[in-house]
Design a protein around this motif. Structure first.
Motif, PDB file in Angstrom:
ATOM      1  N   GLU A 149       0.858  -1.182   0.000  1.00 36.52           N
ATOM      2  CA  GLU A 149       0.000   0.000   0.000  1.00 36.52           C
ATOM      3  C   GLU A 149       0.898   1.238   0.000  1.00 36.52           C
ATOM      4  OE1 GLU A 149      -3.295   0.146  -0.183  1.00 36.52           O
ATOM      5  OE2 GLU A 149      -3.544  -2.035  -0.176  1.00 36.52           O
ATOM      6  N   VAL A 150       0.771   2.068  -1.006  1.00 34.72           N
ATOM      7  CA  VAL A 150       1.602   3.267  -1.106  1.00 34.72           C
ATOM      8  C   VAL A 150       1.343   4.178   0.090  1.00 34.72           C
ATOM      9  CG1 VAL A 150       2.103   5.336  -2.466  1.00 34.72           C
ATOM     10  CG2 VAL A 150       1.695   3.150  -3.618  1.00 34.72           C
ATOM     11  N   LEU A 151       2.432   4.658   0.697  1.00 42.79           N
ATOM     12  CA  LEU A 151       2.345   5.513   1.882  1.00 42.79           C
ATOM     13  C   LEU A 151       2.522   6.982   1.513  1.00 42.79           C
ATOM     14  CD1 LEU A 151       4.653   3.361   4.193  1.00 42.79           C
ATOM     15  CD2 LEU A 151       2.154   3.242   3.998  1.00 42.79           C
ATOM     16  N   LYS A 152       1.939   7.857   2.301  1.00 43.43           N
ATOM     17  CA  LYS A 152       2.076   9.293   2.029  1.00 43.43           C
ATOM     18  C   LYS A 152       3.528   9.738   2.049  1.00 43.43           C
ATOM     19  CE  LYS A 152      -2.451  10.975   3.572  1.00 43.43           C
ATOM     20  NZ  LYS A 152      -3.162  11.860   4.536  1.00 43.43           N
ATOM     21  N   GLU A 153       4.331   9.160   2.957  1.00 38.35           N
ATOM     22  CA  GLU A 153       5.728   9.571   3.061  1.00 38.35           C
ATOM     23  C   GLU A 153       6.568   9.123   1.868  1.00 38.35           C
ATOM     24  OE1 GLU A 153       5.220   6.259   6.263  1.00 38.35           O
ATOM     25  OE2 GLU A 153       4.003   7.859   5.356  1.00 38.35           O
ATOM     26  N   GLU A 154       6.012   8.275   1.002  1.00 39.06           N
ATOM     27  CA  GLU A 154       6.731   7.840  -0.192  1.00 39.06           C
ATOM     28  C   GLU A 154       6.532   8.787  -1.382  1.00 39.06           C
ATOM     29  OE1 GLU A 154       6.657   3.014   0.657  1.00 39.06           O
ATOM     30  OE2 GLU A 154       5.008   3.935  -0.466  1.00 39.06           O
ATOM     31  N   VAL A 161       5.424   8.776  -6.349  1.00 43.38           N
ATOM     32  CA  VAL A 161       6.363   8.060  -5.486  1.00 43.38           C
ATOM     33  C   VAL A 161       7.803   8.403  -5.861  1.00 43.38           C
ATOM     34  CG1 VAL A 161       7.274   5.779  -4.904  1.00 43.38           C
ATOM     35  CG2 VAL A 161       4.806   6.151  -4.966  1.00 43.38           C
ATOM     36  N   ASN A 162       8.620   8.682  -4.843  1.00 45.87           N
ATOM     37  CA  ASN A 162      10.032   8.966  -5.071  1.00 45.87           C
ATOM     38  C   ASN A 162      10.726   7.712  -5.583  1.00 45.87           C
ATOM     39  OD1 ASN A 162      12.823   9.773  -4.734  1.00 45.87           O
ATOM     40  ND2 ASN A 162      12.048  11.382  -3.392  1.00 45.87           N
ATOM     41  N   ASN A 163      11.659   7.901  -6.511  1.00 41.82           N
ATOM     42  CA  ASN A 163      12.279   6.785  -7.219  1.00 41.82           C
ATOM     43  C   ASN A 163      12.982   5.781  -6.314  1.00 41.82           C
ATOM     44  OD1 ASN A 163      12.469   9.354  -9.167  1.00 41.82           O
ATOM     45  ND2 ASN A 163      12.190   7.518 -10.397  1.00 41.82           N
ATOM     46  N   PHE A 164      13.581   6.249  -5.208  1.00 39.45           N
ATOM     47  CA  PHE A 164      14.377   5.312  -4.425  1.00 39.45           C
ATOM     48  C   PHE A 164      13.533   4.310  -3.652  1.00 39.45           C
ATOM     49  CE2 PHE A 164      14.418   9.266  -1.795  1.00 39.45           C
ATOM     50  CZ  PHE A 164      13.771   8.812  -0.665  1.00 39.45           C
ATOM     51  N   TYR A 165      12.222   4.554  -3.506  1.00 36.94           N
ATOM     52  CA  TYR A 165      11.375   3.577  -2.824  1.00 36.94           C
ATOM     53  C   TYR A 165      11.165   2.313  -3.646  1.00 36.94           C
ATOM     54  CZ  TYR A 165      10.279   6.760   0.972  1.00 36.94           C
ATOM     55  OH  TYR A 165      10.381   7.585   2.072  1.00 36.94           O
ATOM     56  N   TYR A 166      11.312   2.414  -4.961  1.00 36.18           N
ATOM     57  CA  TYR A 166      11.149   1.234  -5.806  1.00 36.18           C
ATOM     58  C   TYR A 166      12.152   0.158  -5.409  1.00 36.18           C
ATOM     59  CZ  TYR A 166       8.214   3.975  -9.065  1.00 36.18           C
ATOM     60  OH  TYR A 166       7.225   4.732  -9.642  1.00 36.18           O
ATOM     61  N   ILE A 167      13.375   0.567  -5.084  1.00 31.35           N
ATOM     62  CA  ILE A 167      14.392  -0.392  -4.678  1.00 31.35           C
ATOM     63  C   ILE A 167      13.995  -1.076  -3.379  1.00 31.35           C
ATOM     64  CG2 ILE A 167      16.748  -0.591  -3.793  1.00 31.35           C
ATOM     65  CD1 ILE A 167      17.685   1.223  -5.944  1.00 31.35           C
ATOM     66  N   GLU A 168      13.443  -0.321  -2.451  1.00 32.62           N
ATOM     67  CA  GLU A 168      12.988  -0.907  -1.186  1.00 32.62           C
ATOM     68  C   GLU A 168      11.955  -1.992  -1.434  1.00 32.62           C
ATOM     69  OE1 GLU A 168      10.235   1.039   2.029  1.00 32.62           O
ATOM     70  OE2 GLU A 168      12.315   1.595   2.475  1.00 32.62           O
ATOM     71  N   TRP A 169      11.003  -1.735  -2.323  1.00 26.41           N
ATOM     72  CA  TRP A 169       9.969  -2.729  -2.626  1.00 26.41           C
ATOM     73  C   TRP A 169      10.579  -3.955  -3.299  1.00 26.41           C
ATOM     74  CZ3 TRP A 169       6.810   1.469  -5.616  1.00 26.41           C
ATOM     75  CH2 TRP A 169       6.358   2.434  -4.705  1.00 26.41           C
ATOM     76  N   LEU A 195       0.973   7.058  -8.021  1.00 21.12           N
ATOM     77  CA  LEU A 195       0.363   8.103  -7.207  1.00 21.12           C
ATOM     78  C   LEU A 195      -0.191   7.522  -5.906  1.00 21.12           C
ATOM     79  CD1 LEU A 195      -1.599   9.897 -10.088  1.00 21.12           C
ATOM     80  CD2 LEU A 195       0.702  10.427  -9.250  1.00 21.12           C
ATOM     81  N   TYR A 196      -0.589   8.420  -5.022  1.00 23.61           N
ATOM     82  CA  TYR A 196      -1.215   8.020  -3.755  1.00 23.61           C
ATOM     83  C   TYR A 196      -2.689   8.397  -3.792  1.00 23.61           C
ATOM     84  CZ  TYR A 196      -2.419   8.094   1.195  1.00 23.61           C
ATOM     85  OH  TYR A 196      -3.040   7.893   2.405  1.00 23.61           O
ATOM     86  N   PRO A 197      -3.581   7.541  -3.291  1.00 26.44           N
ATOM     87  CA  PRO A 197      -3.359   6.196  -2.745  1.00 26.44           C
ATOM     88  C   PRO A 197      -3.262   5.165  -3.862  1.00 26.44           C
ATOM     89  CG  PRO A 197      -5.673   6.771  -2.599  1.00 26.44           C
ATOM     90  CD  PRO A 197      -4.988   7.979  -3.173  1.00 26.44           C
ATOM     91  N   ASN A 198      -2.669   4.030  -3.551  1.00 26.56           N
ATOM     92  CA  ASN A 198      -2.501   2.988  -4.558  1.00 26.56           C
ATOM     93  C   ASN A 198      -2.109   1.685  -3.885  1.00 26.56           C
ATOM     94  OD1 ASN A 198      -2.519   2.175  -7.307  1.00 26.56           O
ATOM     95  ND2 ASN A 198      -1.534   4.118  -7.861  1.00 26.56           N
TER      96      ASN A 198
END
Length: 230
Positions: A149-154, A161-169, A195-198
């Motif tokens: 679930e996409v978070l607001k802080e992302e 969504v900021n690009n570096f979160y993709y690596i975390e996922w 986008l958020y929410p997603n």
């Protein structure tokens, strides 16, 4: 000479997510110095967006203490702008990357040709870390699949969504048998903003000497692959 560098002090190992965050951060700092370019972008509703990453880990990312990160523009091609990155410690390159940026009109959500003001103000150095970006598809035998679930802080300043979160996922979707493997290279292609929410589905596929990943919401948002040291 066109290279922008910055010294950083770290107290811990650098994760892939942190490496990408630092690359994005230093790119933004370099661009922030181009006041006339930034005004032109604001006046014409333009923004930079990342299309592709290719990152290679060359050394031990235990960089506690001081290290240097640097970046430079390496060329233009129609709608693509190329930029390079390096992390250096004790005169050794520990990680290097190439990326492709595109310019998007935020009103029409359409790609824009590289304007002359960009080529005038960004000094290009003909030094590439990689000469190409591999073409690939994320498919094969499914090894693992997770949802997120996409978070607001992302979400970043461009409202996606900021690009570096993709690596975390992607790392969360790693099959258990790969959790301790040393990553050599990661390639990411961003196809559609998130986008958020997603709600996302991240799938890991088996490949020859690598793992492929797809990131999907209702759309196909991104694909990636990781390769590993033997």
């Amino acid at each position: 000479m066109g290279k922008y560098s910055k010294k950083i002090i770290s107290e811990k190992n650098l994760s892939l997510k942190e490496i990408l965050r630092l690359f994005i951060e230093i790119s933004g700092e370099d661009s922030a110095k181009k006041a006339k370019v930034n005004k032109y972008f604001a006046d014409n509703f333009l923004t930079w967006m990342i299309y592709k990453w290719r990152i290679e880990i060359l050394g031990n990312m235990n960089v506690s203490g001081q290290f240097t990160i640097r970046t430079w523009a390496s060329g233009y091609e129609k709608i693509s702008s190329f930029r390079e990155f390096e992390i250096i410690k004790d005169e050794k390159i520990l990680a290097k990357a190439s990326t492709v940026f595109v310019i998007v009109n935020t009103k029409g959500k359409k790609l824009s040709a590289i304007p002359k003001i960009v080529t005038d103000f960004y000094l290009v150095l003909n030094e590439r870390n990689f000469e190409d970006f591999p073409r690939f598809k994320a498919k094969g035998k499914i090894l693992n699949e997770i949802s997120h679930e996409v978070l607001k802080e992302e979400i970043d300043n461009n409202h996606h969504v900021n690009n570096f979160y993709y690596i975390e996922w992607i790392l969360k979707a790693l099959p258990k048998s790969y959790k301790k493997e040393k990553i050599k290279e990661i390639n990411i292609t961003y196809m559609k903003e998130i986008l958020y929410p997603n709600t996302l589905k991240i799938t890991a596929f088996e490949g020859e000497n690598r793992l492929y990943f797809s990131i999907k919401s209702e759309d196909y948002n991104a694909r990636a692959f990781l390769s590993f040291y033997n």
